[in-house]
Write a protein that holds these residues in place. Structure first.
Motif: not given
Length: 340
Positions: A328-337, A314-326
């Motif tokens: 094109w987004q200025d900052e990560l949204p607050w809080g993981r799913p 689960l956390l590996a997937a979060c890291y993977f998704a967050e790398a893509f979000l960064m």
């Protein structure tokens, strides 16, 4: 995360990201829909898009109205949301209390392959959940329990049995039923088609719906409601090989910690339920078979990418998704799913 409030009815949309090409997610009706739950569901869909490399965002709508006012409230919602669909601000998916047919007037302005919403999208979510489970622990010769069989159950059952697993327990809102020898797909489908949630009454002695978590299965699919597995339920699952989502946000942060400590594999909901997203974004000329093959391949590749991380799936997937979000987004949204 911003909240768009409606003017003509008591409704809102939680929209997770600014600058997204489009945002989509569940539209729900009840006497009272809270913003907190909508925000959590929107975040999960955001991470699905990010895990798939799509510059889109999650969103979720809530319509609050008494049952006698439901039809009027939904009509007002449809009228007011139409321009938001047309510009991609919010593309609604049928969820609690709202049928796909009720959202049909919006489909002409929806850029997705709306013909694949509904049953086919559910089929693809069931497939992606099974792919995630199989990559996590392998399903051949495993025993499987499906909590919330109404939630993709027939598709998950088809997939796990096809991989050589034995389906030994299912639960619905009516209760839990077990079969150590394993249910056949034909008997499950026949009972569910005829009786819905009451299908368990046709399959054996019925226990409490939560008894499914004590059935001793190697792999447990769960997700009938957000946070269905809290830390106390997780403690009953410490002997499992994997807990796999068949609905959004089944785990809390505390239950994830319990399962990780016990070595239980926990694929992320936003990966396990990404099949429908792949199904509805793409060339409308694709055949069903082409879409299904693409879901199997793409989710399989994604799961392979996430395998072996020290912090778990689960956390590996979060890291993977967050790398893509960064990207094109200025900052990560607050809080993981995760469920609150």
């Amino acid at each position: 995360m911003r909240i768009h409030k409606f003017e003509t009815t008591e409704a809102f949309i939680a929209i997770d990201l600014e600058g997204a090409e489009a945002s989509s997610g569940p539209a729900r009706w009840a006497k009272k829909i809270l913003q907190g739950g909508a925000k959590d569901l929107a975040r999960s869909q955001t991470y699905t898009y990010a895990a798939l490399g799509m510059k889109r965002g999650g969103a979720a709508a809530g319509i609050s109205a008494a049952p006698e006012d439901r039809a009027t409230a939904i009509d007002a919602f449809l009228t007011e949301v139409e321009p938001l669909v047309a510009n991609g601000t919010y593309l609604p998916d049928a969820a609690k209390g709202i049928g796909l047919d009720e959202l049909a007037p919006l489909h002409a302005g929806d850029p997705r392959d709306t013909a694949r919403l509904g049953d086919f999208a559910n089929r693809c979510d069931g497939l992606s959940a099974v792919v995630a489970a199989h990559h996590a622990v392998g399903l051949d010769a495993k025993t499987v329990a499906i909590e919330g069989f109404e939630n993709l159950g027939p598709w998950v059952a088809d997939g796990v049995i096809g991989h050589g697993a034995r389906l030994t327990a299912i639960s619905t809102a009516t209760g839990t039923v077990t079969n150590e020898s394993g249910f056949s797909l034909a008997e499950l489908n026949e009972a569910f088609a005829a009786h819905g949630a009451d299908c368990v009454n046709e399959l054996g002695e019925v226990g409490h719906p939560m008894a499914v978590f004590g059935a001793g299965a190697d792999v447990v699919f769960a997700g009938s409601k957000v946070g269905i597995i809290d830390h106390k339920v997780a403690e009953r699952l410490e002997g499992c090989a994997a807990v796999v989502p068949n609905g959004r946000l089944p785990l809390t942060a505390r239950s994830l910690a319990v399962l990780r400590k016990a070595g239980v594999q926990t694929p992320a909901d936003f990966v396990a339920l990404a099949g429908s997203t792949l199904a509805v974004w793409g060339d409308v000329s694709r055949s069903d078979d082409e879409i299904v093959a693409g879901v199997r391949e793409d989710i399989g590749d994604l799961c392979a990418e996430l395998q072996g991380h020290d912090d778990g799936l689960l956390l590996a997937a979060c890291y993977f998704a967050e790398a893509f979000l960064m990207e094109w987004q200025d900052e990560l949204p607050w809080g993981r799913p995760l469920a609150p």
